[in-house]
Enzyme design. Structure first.
Site, PDB file in Angstrom:
ATOM      1  N   ASP A 104      23.683 -19.217 -33.160  1.00 55.97           N
ATOM      2  CA  ASP A 104      22.867 -18.002 -32.994  1.00 55.97           C
ATOM      3  C   ASP A 104      22.723 -17.500 -31.551  1.00 55.97           C
ATOM      4  O   ASP A 104      21.601 -17.227 -31.094  1.00 55.97           O
ATOM      5  CB  ASP A 104      21.476 -18.227 -33.615  1.00 55.97           C
ATOM      6  CG  ASP A 104      21.531 -18.494 -35.109  1.00 55.97           C
ATOM      7  OD1 ASP A 104      22.632 -18.585 -35.661  1.00 55.97           O
ATOM      8  OD2 ASP A 104      20.453 -18.611 -35.737  1.00 55.97           O
ATOM      9  N   ASP A 109      22.740 -15.264 -37.271  1.00 59.36           N
ATOM     10  CA  ASP A 109      21.602 -14.927 -38.131  1.00 59.36           C
ATOM     11  C   ASP A 109      21.831 -13.462 -38.534  1.00 59.36           C
ATOM     12  O   ASP A 109      22.018 -12.603 -37.656  1.00 59.36           O
ATOM     13  CB  ASP A 109      20.318 -15.091 -37.294  1.00 59.36           C
ATOM     14  CG  ASP A 109      19.107 -15.532 -38.087  1.00 59.36           C
ATOM     15  OD1 ASP A 109      19.261 -16.293 -39.069  1.00 59.36           O
ATOM     16  OD2 ASP A 109      17.986 -15.118 -37.709  1.00 59.36           O
ATOM     17  N   LYS A 142      24.409 -16.161 -41.864  1.00 58.92           N
ATOM     18  CA  LYS A 142      23.384 -16.826 -42.670  1.00 58.92           C
ATOM     19  C   LYS A 142      22.128 -15.983 -42.693  1.00 58.92           C
ATOM     20  O   LYS A 142      21.944 -15.109 -41.838  1.00 58.92           O
ATOM     21  CB  LYS A 142      23.083 -18.206 -42.103  1.00 58.92           C
ATOM     22  CG  LYS A 142      22.551 -18.145 -40.673  1.00 58.92           C
ATOM     23  CD  LYS A 142      22.410 -19.520 -40.084  1.00 58.92           C
ATOM     24  CE  LYS A 142      21.824 -19.461 -38.689  1.00 58.92           C
ATOM     25  NZ  LYS A 142      20.462 -18.903 -38.632  1.00 58.92           N
ATOM     26  N   CYS A 169      16.873 -23.187 -35.680  1.00 58.32           N
ATOM     27  CA  CYS A 169      18.237 -23.198 -36.238  1.00 58.32           C
ATOM     28  C   CYS A 169      19.096 -24.341 -35.714  1.00 58.32           C
ATOM     29  O   CYS A 169      19.914 -24.878 -36.460  1.00 58.32           O
ATOM     30  CB  CYS A 169      18.882 -21.837 -36.046  1.00 58.32           C
ATOM     31  SG  CYS A 169      18.057 -20.608 -37.098  1.00 58.32           S
TER      32      CYS A 169
HETATM   33  C1  VGL Z   1      15.951 -18.569 -35.778  1.00 59.85           C
HETATM   34  C2  VGL Z   1      13.788 -18.093 -36.326  1.00 59.85           C
HETATM   35  C3  VGL Z   1      14.216 -17.147 -37.239  1.00 59.85           C
HETATM   36  C4  VGL Z   1      16.892 -19.371 -34.943  1.00 59.85           C
HETATM   37  C5  VGL Z   1      16.393 -17.641 -36.703  1.00 59.85           C
HETATM   38  O1  VGL Z   1      18.054 -18.949 -34.730  1.00 59.85           O
HETATM   39  O2  VGL Z   1      16.485 -20.463 -34.483  1.00 59.85           O
HETATM   40  N1  VGL Z   1      14.656 -18.800 -35.615  1.00 59.85           N
HETATM   41  N2  VGL Z   1      15.514 -16.933 -37.415  1.00 59.85           N
HETATM   42 ZN    ZN Z   2      16.204 -15.321 -38.645  1.00 63.63          ZN
END
Ligand code: VGL
Ligand code: ZN
Length: 204
Positions: free
Chosen positions: A8, A46, A106, A151
């Site tokens: 991410d 994400d 995802k 994540c």
């Molecule tokens: C994430 C919160 C919501 C992450 C993704 O990439 O850690 N955290 N969506």
């Molecule tokens: Zn997210």
């Protein structure tokens, strides 16, 4: 074979983004330094619909940080972030995306979040990442990215559970730290699951 998994590295998780991770952009040069050392590089993204169930904006009367039940799973609510096809969902412009072989998206189902790059949070759906890696003979994974306490943690725990040998690049991760110490606890959980946590300089 050893593969690199970048978690991410998207604009919305950078200090200027919608769900900012303090110092998140500091890990981009770490990723760029590692990418050429791997024959297989995968990046997770994400990738939420605009009405994703993890967004406080879709649950009237809630605020980011509140915790609700989403389809039977405890869910922290977030500001809208990483909405499909928006600049916030794009990878950081400084990331050497040309060196990335495969992107795994995802969080596309509005009814369930997916912190892990392998499974949705209710563990009913698989992103296909494990099969992709297994087909290419990856047995060892080196994992880094954002956010340590969400994540990255979930991805590392699943990777360990799936039987991959996992190394986490500590200085390649930054956390949200909603509660102080969340990132430290996340690294401890990763170690307990069998991951090796080391600085990039110690990766041989
Ligand atoms: C994430 C919160 C919501 C992450 C993704 O990439 O850690 N955290 N969506
Ligand atoms: Zn997210």
């Amino acid at each position: 074979m050893r593969a690199l998994l970048l978690v991410d590295l998207q604009n919305d998780f950078m200090p200027f983004g919608a769900l900012p991770v303090a110092d998140g952009d500091a890990v981009v040069p770490v990723a760029n330094e590692l990418i050429p050392r791997f024959s297989l590089v995968v990046a997770s993204q994400d990738w939420h619909p605009h009405d994703h169930g993890s967004f406080a904006s879709v649950h009237p009367g809630t605020n980011p940080g509140d915790v609700i039940d989403l389809g039977g799973v405890s869910q922290v609510l977030w500001p809208d972030h990483c909405v499909q096809n928006t600049p916030g969902a794009s990878f950081h412009a400084g990331l050497d995306i040309g060196g990335v072989d495969h992107v795994v998206r995802k969080g596309t189902d509005p009814a369930v979040d997916s912190y892990s790059a392998f499974f949705d949070n209710d563990r009913r759906r698989d992103t296909g990442l494990a099969a992709y890696l297994e087909e290419r003979g990856a047995e060892e994974l080196v994992i880094m990215g954002l956010a340590t306490d969400y994540c990255v943690r979930a991805t590392v725990l699943d990777a360990c559970g799936l039987g991959f040998g996992v190394t986490v690049i500590e200085d390649g991760c930054r956390g949200v730290d909603v509660a102080p110490g969340d990132s430290e606890r996340a690294f401890a959980d990763m170690r307990s699951a069998g991951a090796r946590v080391i600085p990039a300089a110690e990766l041989t």
